[in-house]
Structures are given as C-alpha cells and as structure tokens.
Design a protein around this motif. Structure first.
Motif, short mmCIF file in Angstrom:
data_model
loop_
_atom_site.label_atom_id
_atom_site.label_comp_id
_atom_site.label_asym_id
_atom_site.label_seq_id
_atom_site.Cartn_x
_atom_site.Cartn_y
_atom_site.Cartn_z
N ALA A 168 0.76 -1.05 -0.16
CA ALA A 168 0.10 -0.02 0.12
C ALA A 168 0.91 1.31 -0.08
O ALA A 168 0.28 2.29 -0.54
N LEU A 217 -3.54 -0.46 -7.33
CA LEU A 217 -4.18 -0.48 -6.31
C LEU A 217 -5.19 -1.74 -5.91
O LEU A 217 -5.08 -2.56 -5.12
N VAL A 237 -2.72 -4.45 -4.95
CA VAL A 237 -2.32 -4.34 -3.75
C VAL A 237 -3.66 -5.18 -2.92
O VAL A 237 -3.44 -6.02 -2.10
#
Length: 640
Positions: free
Chosen positions: A148, A304, A307
C-alpha cells in the motif's frame, strides 16, 4: 474366556464409499486445496525474488546474475516442491493423513520395537512446524499490506495496525471450519494465481530471453562465483518454497489427488510465469531502478486493485499452516504426545477438517506479538525459514525409512534419493541457520519450547504409568477373589475406564472400598489409539468375558478420530451385549498429582511441567463424549 468382535461395515466397503465420494467432489476439493493448501506458497512471489536481489548490493547487478538467481528459484520449486513433496512425500500417507507425526507413525509401524530416534524425529518435526506456524501469517500479511506504501507513500505508519486487524479477523473466522473457509478462499486464490501467471506472461513476451533461466547451470554458476554470499542467497531463495511443508500436513483435509491436480494444473505454471515475469521486468528496466519488482511491474492503473488482491491472498496464505497446526495437534494428542484439548470437527464428509479453539488463540497471540516486535516483512524474513527447513530435513529422514522398510525400495535407490535431497535440504537449513541471530532464534525458541512440552508430557505419562502399575492390584487376581467371595450385587452396569490393560482400575478398587457393592455387569474399559488414522467399525470394539460379573472391553480409535465412547459401545450391541445407557454408570479416576520431595534437578522441572499440563488438560468426560449425568469421579492422590 470367550472372545468376539463388534460387526459393522467392512473396511473395504468404507474405503470404496470414501473413494466414490471423493471422486464426486474432486472439483470442489481441488478448488479448496488451491485456497487452503497453496495459499502460503502462492504469496512467496511477493517477497522471495525481492529478497534474493537484495542479499548484497551489487551482487545481482548484471543480467547473468539476475538469470542465475531466477534459475535457483525455478529449480528450487521444481526439485523441492514438485519432485520431493508433490510426487514422493504425498505418497507417504498414513491412510490418507499426512504431516510429520503421521509419517512418524508410518515409520514406526515397520519396527517391532520402534527405536526412540523415530519418535524423537516426530517430536522435533512437529515442534518446528509450530515455530513456522506463528511466522507465516505475520510475514505474509505484512508483505502485502506494505504494498500500500507504493500507492500512498504516507501509509507507512498504518501498515502494522492494519496488519493486526486483518490477523485478528483471520483467526476469528477459523471456527466456521476449513470447508466454509475454503468456499470463500478457493475462488479468490484461484483468481490470484491466474493474475500472477498473466502479469508474468506479459513481461516474458516483452523480454523472452529471460527463459534462459531454465538452464540450471546458471544457478550453479551464480553460487560458485558468489561463494562468499552463497548461504545468504540460498536463505533468500528458500522463501520461494516455504509452504511445501504445509502441503503435506494438510493432506488429510483434501486428499492427495486434489492437491496434485491443483499443483500441476494451476499453481506451478502460474508461479513459474510470475517469477520469470519479475526477472524479465528487472532485466528490462535495470536492477538499479527496481525496489520491489512484484508490485512495480504492474501498470499504474492496476496497482491499487493488485495490492488489495495481494492482501486478500496473504490472508488466505496463512490458512495452510493454521489448518495444518490443528491437524498436527490433534494427531499429537491422540498419540499421547500432548495433553487433551478440545477438538471440534467442522465437516460431515472430511474427517480431517477440525478446529481447535485453544490452539487458535495461542497462534493468534504469537502472530500478533511477532508483527509488533519485527514491524516489517524484510525483518521477519530473517526469522523465516529455519523452522521450515528443519521440518523438511525431518520429513526427509522419516521418508527414507518408509521408502526402505515400507515401500521396499532397493537400498541403492534410497541412497541416491537421500543423497540428492540431503544436499538440497541441508544447504537450505545451513543457509537459514546462518540467520539465527538476526531473528532465526524466534522459531527455534518456539520449537524448543514445544519439543520440551511434548517430551515432558510423554516422560511424565510414562513415569505415572509405571508408578500406577506398581501400586495397582492385578485385575485377574481381583476378579478371581471376587468370584470366590462375592460382595452385594446391585442392578445396572458399571464401566470403569483405565489405560492399564493388566491392572485393576483405581476407580474399581476405591468403589469396592467405599461402597462395598458390585453391579450386575462390570466392564473394564480401555480406550486405545491405533497407529492408523481411522479404524473400521468391525475392528473398533473387542469384548472378553472374565465371568458373569466382569467383562474386558477394548475400544480402538484411529489417531484422527474423535474418541466417542457411547457411540463405539453401541457397536457392542451387535455382539448380543445388552446395556441401557440410563442404567449405566461410568467410573473415572481423577488423579491429583503431587510432587515428591525426592527429586533430582534433572526430573524436577519436567515433573513440574507435566503436573501443570495435566491440570490444564481437557476433562476426560468431555474428551470421550461420555454423558456427564452418568459419570462418577473418584479422586486419588499420586506422588511423582
């Protein structure tokens, strides 16, 4: 004296029904195996290649060095997981069950008097698996949450808190059982592997020269030319194969065929594609420009969601060792290596699927402590490996015994197999042992504690049994005396539980002393554990009649079965032995252990630990599923 056995479904019929059921559920079991068994090894690409690149600045600066590291990873996966574990170790199942203790039981069967070193290897392997079990969830979840930071650089301070919340949630859902967890985890992990394979394939197409890493000589050349850091490199490479040990322990949850199909059909190809993809990306952009190839090789728009998916995959990755720990603990309890604990079966069709609340809580606390103490996956990677590589060496040693004595392999074939994998497993263990003072002491310490607990429990039970036998009256002597001088007889059936097949139960002696009566039927009941995981119904119960008052009953359960005494006794009705549970009393002896003042320093701490463990063991009434309203407990004090 008459002798007979309870009848039931034959072993062959049961085996046929189980095989038919497994075949019908093969797709479901295979999907579940992907989620539970391979979750751990499926998250290794997140950190394994990264750690191998960073073992020493400049050690992987050129393309030939990158290809060498990649070759080592590819062949470690191929030889250790595909050949050793999937092809050979999973064949060493004990009636469908796997794991170090199951392999130990299989090896012991081949000896009339099993040597102590076989048991010692089983204890050591089981203890080291516990050490591995507290590190895997910590490093897996931490490594994903750290991704992140690439999306939002300010997230660094939230990595540990988020990881703690995820881990608490993971252990909270364990009570729903492996099957229900696998229904959710299986599809997610299958999708994860497909994404791994696709993301790697994209970069392989861009840089196909990376496939030269298939040449094992490149890996060997790297180790020779970087001999000074060879141990450090092998320690990092080993991260790619961690999870293989859980594959074997979880054998009883799914069976061999689903595990093999999942590996060769999806897991292995996707892992190879991803590692090659990471290597291609590093070679394409330059090693000096890459920090974390796994995340950085993804396009910006996909980072994103990638992750988030990686975080979900690492949560699932922890499942393999968690369920494996339940199975291993259950086996240890049944084999009298650990005190009784609550075991909950969570599946009506897969008897190997269990949940253990006490183990779940202890594991969760251990994992949370590690996350807070180490704080990052890079730091934890130093602690990871020593326990896993130790388990692999123990597995190899026991497998060699099974190959020679059970499978009847030619000594030369056994020697060649052992030599190849001693070099590989021994190299991995030496590499991880070098990290002992950088964090490797954590799983080593856990393994030592667990091994001491198991060994103390076995030694304490042995000493307690010896002392009890010295103090007890031979059962045959008591029966003969009571037949000559019969006390008052009252209606009903009395069942006296005892672990000693020769001596009169302490509860019977105290009952005669205090009540001075006998029941119409008196059953001396001994519950035994077989070295097989399950015992067919027609072999479960045996009854011998001493006379019209006394009977000897032996109930044998497999080490993966839940000991349910009333259910097993129902089988005895088929022998013509009639009893009514409502007019039956179960007499149990509750021992209160006291430490003698005459102790040497060597045995004092061991007896003290045994006493503490015995006091905290689950109640025998609950463990054997005896109706509490039919139990009479008679207390006795025993000096150790």
């Amino acid at each position: 004296m008459t002798h007979s056995q309870a009848s039931g479904a034959s072993a062959g019929t049961v085996a046929t029904e189980q095989a038919s059921h497994a075949k019908q559920n093969l797709p479901i079991l295979t999907l579940g195996a992907i989620g539970v068994v391979y979750g751990d090894i499926g998250t290794s690409p997140i950190y394994a290649f990264r750690q191998a690149m960073h073992v020493r600045p400049g050690a992987a600066a050129s393309s030939i060095e990158i290809l060498g590291l990649l070759s080592l990873i590819v062949w470690a996966l191929t030889l250790t997981v595909a050949v050793k574990y999937v092809f050979f170790v999973t064949r060493a199942d004990n009636n469908g069950e796997g794991g170090t203790l199951s392999l130990m039981a299989l090896a012991r069967k081949t000896f009339t008097n099993p040597p102590v070193w076989i048991t010692a290897l089983g204890v050591l392997g089981a203890a080291m698996f516990f050490g591995d079990a507290i590190i895997t969830p910590a490093i897996s979840v931490l490594s994903a949450v750290e991704g992140a930071e690439l999306v939002a650089p300010g997230m660094g301070r939230w990595v540990v808190p988020i990881t703690l919340v995820i881990i608490i949630g993971l252990f909270a859902v364990q009570r729903f059982g492996t099957a229900k967890v696998a229904i959710v985890f299986g599809p997610i992990t299958a999708f994860w592997f497909l994404v791994l394979g696709f993301s790697g394939l994209v970069h392989i197409i861009d840089y196909p020269a990376v496939l030269w890493a298939l040449n094992p000589w490149l890996g060997a050349q790297f180790l020779v030319t970087h001999f000074g850091i060879a141990f450090v490199v092998m320690g990092a490479i080993f991260l790619a194969v961690t999870g293989a040990e859980a594959l074997y322990v979880d054998l009883g949850h799914f069976g061999r065929r689903p595990i093999v199909l999942a590996w060769f059909g999806l897991v292995f190809p996707c892992l190879l594609l991803n590692y090659f993809g990471q290597g291609a990306y590093v070679l394409e952009v330059g090693v000096e420009n890459v920090e974390s190839p796994f995340f950085e090789m993804q396009p910006d728009w996909a980072l994103l969601p990638f992750v988030i998916l990686a975080t979900m995959a690492t949560i699932i990755a922890s499942q393999a060792v968690i369920t494996g720990t339940y199975s291993l603990t259950q086996q240890a309890i049944a084999l009298n290596m650990l005190p009784r604990m609550v075991v909950q079966h969570t599946s009506a069709t897969q008897s190997g699927q269990v949940y253990m609340p006490q183990i779940n809580t202890m594991l969760m606390i251990g994992v949370l402590v590690l996350v807070v103490a180490f704080g990052s996956s890079a730091e934890l990677s130093n602690a990871y490996g020593i326990a896993v590589s130790g388990v692999m060496i123990v597995t190899l040693a026991l497998l060699v015994v099974v190959m020679r004595r059970n499978w009847r392999w030619h000594p030369l074939a056994v020697a060649v197999f052992a030599a190849i994998f001693i070099i590989i497993d021994g190299g991995f263990f030496a590499a991880n042992a070098a990290k002992l003072f950088q964090g490797g002491w954590v799983p080593a310490a856990v393994a030592i504690v667990v091994a001491l607990v198991m060994w103390s429990w076995m030694a304490g039970r042995r000493r307690l049994g010896d002392k009890t036998r010295r103090d007890e009256v031979p059962l045959q002597f008591l029966v003969d005396n009571l037949s000559k001088k019969k006390p008052m007889v009252v209606p009903g059936t009395a069942i006296f539980l005892t672990s000693d097949i020769e001596g009169a139960p302490t509860a019977l002696l105290h009952s005669l002393k205090h009540y001075k009566v006998l029941h119409e039927q008196n059953v001396i009941l001994t519950v035994r554990t077989s070295s097989s995981p399950r015992v067919p119904d027609d072999e479960k119960v045996t009854i011998d009649a001493y006379n019209e008052l006394f009977f000897r009953m032996i109930i044998t359960f497999g080490y993966m079965e839940t000991p349910n005494v009333p259910k097993a006794m129902a089988l005895a009705r088929k022998l013509g032995w009639k009893f009514d549970i409502m007019s039956t009393s179960f007499f149990l002896s509750r021992r209160s252990l006291k430490l003698s003042q005459k102790h040497n320093m060597l045995t004092y701490w061991q007896d003290r630990l045994f006493t503490r463990l015995a006091r905290n063991a689950s109640d025998a009434t609950e463990y054997f599923h005896i109706p509490t309203g039919r139990v009479v407990e008679i207390g006795t004090q025993v000096m150790l």
